[in-house]
Design an enzyme around this catalytic site. Structure first.
Site, PDB file in Angstrom:
ATOM      1  N   GLU A  58      32.177  44.142  44.267  1.00  0.00           N
ATOM      2  CA  GLU A  58      31.476  43.358  45.567  1.00  0.00           C
ATOM      3  C   GLU A  58      31.993  42.182  46.324  1.00  0.00           C
ATOM      4  O   GLU A  58      32.922  41.966  45.634  1.00  0.00           O
ATOM      5  CB  GLU A  58      29.486  42.346  44.717  1.00  0.00           C
ATOM      6  CG  GLU A  58      29.087  41.565  45.586  1.00  0.00           C
ATOM      7  CD  GLU A  58      28.090  41.866  45.099  1.00  0.00           C
ATOM      8  OE1 GLU A  58      27.961  41.231  43.710  1.00  0.00           O
ATOM      9  OE2 GLU A  58      27.250  40.290  45.890  1.00  0.00           O
ATOM     10  N   ARG A 104      34.810  44.679  28.996  1.00  0.00           N
ATOM     11  CA  ARG A 104      35.729  43.924  29.862  1.00  0.00           C
ATOM     12  C   ARG A 104      36.962  43.160  29.162  1.00  0.00           C
ATOM     13  O   ARG A 104      37.340  43.308  28.250  1.00  0.00           O
ATOM     14  CB  ARG A 104      34.880  42.551  30.401  1.00  0.00           C
ATOM     15  CG  ARG A 104      33.706  42.734  31.275  1.00  0.00           C
ATOM     16  CD  ARG A 104      33.180  41.445  31.166  1.00  0.00           C
ATOM     17  NE  ARG A 104      33.653  40.418  32.585  1.00  0.00           N
ATOM     18  CZ  ARG A 104      33.166  40.808  33.953  1.00  0.00           C
ATOM     19  NH1 ARG A 104      32.044  41.361  33.870  1.00  0.00           N
ATOM     20  NH2 ARG A 104      33.223  40.357  34.927  1.00  0.00           N
ATOM     21  N   LYS A 156      35.241  35.652  39.700  1.00  0.00           N
ATOM     22  CA  LYS A 156      34.867  35.260  41.176  1.00  0.00           C
ATOM     23  C   LYS A 156      34.567  34.205  41.063  1.00  0.00           C
ATOM     24  O   LYS A 156      35.140  33.775  42.282  1.00  0.00           O
ATOM     25  CB  LYS A 156      34.561  36.494  41.375  1.00  0.00           C
ATOM     26  CG  LYS A 156      35.100  37.911  41.827  1.00  0.00           C
ATOM     27  CD  LYS A 156      35.045  38.747  42.658  1.00  0.00           C
ATOM     28  CE  LYS A 156      34.037  39.588  42.397  1.00  0.00           C
ATOM     29  NZ  LYS A 156      33.270  41.142  43.432  1.00  0.00           N
TER      30      LYS A 156
HETATM   31  P1  ATP Z   1      32.907  38.602  38.052  1.00  0.00           P
HETATM   32  O1  ATP Z   1      32.257  38.210  37.600  1.00  0.00           O
HETATM   33  O2  ATP Z   1      34.578  38.241  38.088  1.00  0.00           O
HETATM   34  O3  ATP Z   1      32.460  38.253  40.110  1.00  0.00           O
HETATM   35  P2  ATP Z   1      31.556  41.060  38.709  1.00  0.00           P
HETATM   36  O4  ATP Z   1      31.641  42.342  37.466  1.00  0.00           O
HETATM   37  O5  ATP Z   1      30.508  40.727  39.081  1.00  0.00           O
HETATM   38  O6  ATP Z   1      32.982  40.561  38.150  1.00  0.00           O
HETATM   39  P3  ATP Z   1      32.680  43.029  40.608  1.00  0.00           P
HETATM   40  O7  ATP Z   1      33.030  43.068  41.904  1.00  0.00           O
HETATM   41  O8  ATP Z   1      31.170  44.096  40.966  1.00  0.00           O
HETATM   42  O9  ATP Z   1      32.771  41.944  40.149  1.00  0.00           O
HETATM   43  O10 ATP Z   1      33.168  44.851  40.148  1.00  0.00           O
HETATM   44  C1  ATP Z   1      34.090  45.362  40.273  1.00  0.00           C
HETATM   45  C2  ATP Z   1      33.827  46.810  39.034  1.00  0.00           C
HETATM   46  O11 ATP Z   1      34.835  45.781  38.717  1.00  0.00           O
HETATM   47  C3  ATP Z   1      32.466  46.265  38.623  1.00  0.00           C
HETATM   48  O12 ATP Z   1      32.659  48.320  38.310  1.00  0.00           O
HETATM   49  C4  ATP Z   1      33.137  45.112  37.098  1.00  0.00           C
HETATM   50  O13 ATP Z   1      32.389  46.416  36.078  1.00  0.00           O
HETATM   51  C5  ATP Z   1      34.467  45.542  37.151  1.00  0.00           C
HETATM   52  N1  ATP Z   1      34.982  44.264  36.552  1.00  0.00           N
HETATM   53  C6  ATP Z   1      34.513  43.799  36.678  1.00  0.00           C
HETATM   54  N2  ATP Z   1      35.261  42.356  36.041  1.00  0.00           N
HETATM   55  C7  ATP Z   1      35.962  43.158  35.024  1.00  0.00           C
HETATM   56  C8  ATP Z   1      37.028  42.770  34.001  1.00  0.00           C
HETATM   57  N3  ATP Z   1      37.647  41.422  33.812  1.00  0.00           N
HETATM   58  N4  ATP Z   1      36.993  43.943  33.460  1.00  0.00           N
HETATM   59  C9  ATP Z   1      37.031  45.071  33.661  1.00  0.00           C
HETATM   60  N5  ATP Z   1      35.881  45.189  34.538  1.00  0.00           N
HETATM   61  C10 ATP Z   1      36.010  44.589  35.603  1.00  0.00           C
HETATM   62 MG    MG Z   2      29.323  42.491  40.097  1.00  0.00          MG
END
Ligand code: ATP
Ligand code: MG
Length: 540
Positions: free
Chosen positions: A31, A256, A266
């Site tokens: 995102e 994760r 983020k």
């Molecule tokens: P955050 O909670 O940091 O905002 P998010 O999952 O909302 O992370 P996205 O931009 O939606 O952030 O993530 C893009 C991809 O990266 C998704 O498929 C998510 O599952 C993966 N991802 C995010 N954080 C991790 C992590 N700590 N370990 C593995 N994959 C991750």
């Molecule tokens: Mg997300």
């Protein structure tokens, strides 16, 4: 890549051998509401790793269904970070590319009696949803006619209703044990300009509904996401089944990456940037990919770390020391050695005249044992911490009337200590053993301590920065990140470095007995910035 197949690769291999799929397509779905962090690297390595392993495809898919938080700046940063890791995506796609089709699919669900326009507020909907032990309550608007739903939904799009006044919900099952299936909202009204579609839309699809559609339209075969989406999979499948997707993409969840001492949300990283706790998303202390890049962590180390951590179905926390060990292992092999002192203490060799060039070993791991020249003269600097007035027992560095070896140079003896006005040690008067020169030592004198030094004649003044973790440690489970902030995560020294180190640029160097460093351009000028210390001295 790890040699053995991880559990997702095993699933893929099984499907390939059974002929359930013929070619593989994944996507990395950020995102664009912030910069990528080390956790994202795991997802990137997994998705692009599968593409490479099975000669498939991997798209970069921007999940931009939430316009209030998304920006083009983030899109550009995400692109740059993925390229830096060394991956190339096939197509670059956006959820917003598919808004029209996502809307058409909603009309189809309505026409099939599988979605309805609801007039309840967001608060009412959440209150009627029930709990894990109790079923939800059906909306009074649930049995509107198809015609009325179609008209209302078209009017929602046309802007007839205020934000939040109505929404579109899937008609699934308010009694389902899975709360995600209790008539979830799939469209909301939101007057918010979108970074790509501007004000074309005032209704936006919800993630859980849009995601399976976008996967399907892109031809994604395996939609990999993190474990917290496991409970959403039935909804992902519901969308695919009820819209008749064939072949239907398959969602698979993995754990994760969590690392001790690292902030990996983020939202929180954004807060650090906005409240000025760090100098931007690429501050070298940040666990963002841009921060790690600026810090000097090579992309291959990050990929190696992700491969070693592996892909699993159970959440766990990796020790930060494991990540640091990967960095040190790489740096020890690859970083050239150089010398600098953090706290310069002047040393005058009273029995040395002139100047000479000494051979300095570039890297003890170098097969060819290459050397470079370093200058040596009568006036030198050592680190103030390598001299003790009141040495503890077994002190092997320099003390009054004691001996120490200057790395790649001579053994010296401290004959006299000169004190400054406030009683501080200001200068050491030393003598040297001329026959003890490294490489041709015939002195027979054995000393235990070897210390780094720089030649005052050529040394440059440098600002040297060392770092600690942004988060204190892992000993405060459940505490908010803000309570765990380390207020002293940067240490600044006015040091002296040999010119070779002062101008090393992006090339990582091992400053002997200190750590791995690179040159960092900052608003205040160029500094020597620590990549990682030589030893784990944080949790001491
Ligand atoms: P955050 O909670 O940091 O905002 P998010 O999952 O909302 O992370 P996205 O931009 O939606 O952030 O993530 C893009 C991809 O990266 C998704 O498929 C998510 O599952 C993966 N991802 C995010 N954080 C991790 C992590 N700590 N370990 C593995 N994959 C991750
Ligand atoms: Mg997300």
């Amino acid at each position: 890549m790890a040699e053995t197949a991880n559990f997702i690769e095993q699933i893929i291999e099984e499907e390939l051998s059974e002929g359930k799929v013929s070619s593989i397509k994944t996507r990395f779905p950020p995102e664009p509401n912030g910069y990528l962090h080390i956790g994202h690297a795991k997802s990137i390595c997994l998705n692009f790793g599968i593409k490479e392993k099975y000669r498939g495809k991997c798209n970069l898919f921007f999940d931009d269904t939430n316009p209030s938080k998304e920006k083009t700046e983030f899109v550009d940063a995400i692109r740059e970070d993925i390229r830096w890791l060394g991956f190339t995506w096939d197509e670059e796609t956006y959820a917003s590319d598919y808004f029209e089709q996502i809307y058409e699919f909603a009309l189809k669900l309505i026409a099939d009696g599988k979605a309805f326009v609801c007039d309840m507020s967001a608060a009412e909907i959440s209150a009627s949803r029930g709990s894990l032990t109790e079923g939800g309550k059906e909306s009074p608007w649930r049995n509107r006619s198809v015609e009325e739903n179609l008209r209302l939904f078209r009017e929602m799009r046309a802007g007839k209703y205020a934000d939040g006044e109505k929404c579109l919900r899937a008609k699934i099952d308010m009694a389902s044990p899975n709360i995600n299936l209790r008539d979830p909202v799939i469209y909301r009204i939101l007057r918010q300009p979108h970074h790509r579609t501007g004000d074309k839309w005032c209704i936006y699809p919800m993630y859980d509904y849009a995601h399976p559609i976008c996967d399907y339209l892109q031809g994604v075969t395996h939609s990999l996401c993190t474990l917290e989406f496991e409970d959403h999979r039935p909804l992902y499948d519901w969308v695919g089944i009820n819209l008749g997707f064939s072949p239907k993409p398959r969602q698979i969840e993995f754990a994760r990456l969590n690392v001790t001492n690292l902030v990996m949300s983020k939202r929180y990283l954004k807060k650090l940037v906005e409240d000025g706790s760090v100098d931007g998303w690429d501050d070298p202390r940040m666990p963002t990919l841009s921060g790690l890049r600026r810090r000097g962590v090579p992309p291959e180390v990050l990929k190696d770390f992700c491969a070693r951590v592996g892909v699993s179905k159970a959440n766990s926390e990796v020790q930060i020391s494991y990540f640091e060990a990967c960095i040190r292992e790489y740096m020890n092999l690859n970083a050239e050695r150089a010398m600098a002192v953090l706290k310069p203490l002047k040393v005058t060799l009273t029995d040395y005249e002139g100047e000479e060039e000494l051979d300095f070993e570039i890297n003890p791991n170098d097969q060819e044992k290459r050397t470079r020249k370093i200058s040596f003269s009568k006036t030198l600097y050592i680190d103030a911490d390598d001299f003790a007035l009141d040495p503890p027992p077994k002190y092997h560095r320099l003390k009054k009337d004691g001996y120490v070896r200057l790395k790649n140079a001579y053994i010296i003896r401290c004959d006299e200590v000169i004190f400054g006005e406030n009683g501080e040690v200001k200068e050491l008067l030393c003598s040297h053993i001329a026959s003890s020169k490294s490489g041709s030592d015939t002195s027979g004198v054995k000393v235990k301590g070897v210390i780094q030094w720089v030649d005052a004649a050529t040394a440059e003044d440098v600002e040297i920065r060392r770092y600690e973790h942004l988060l204190c440690d892992e000993q405060y489970p459940g505490q908010d990140f803000s309570e765990r902030m380390n207020a002293h995560s940067v240490h600044v020294y006015r040091g002296k470095a040999e010119p070779y180190a002062a101008h090393c640029g992006e090339k990582p160097l091992q400053l002997m007995r200190v750590g791995y460093f690179k040159e960092l351009k900052t608003a205040e000028g160029s500094v020597l910035s620590e990549i990682f210390s030589l030893k784990d001295n944080f949790n001491k």
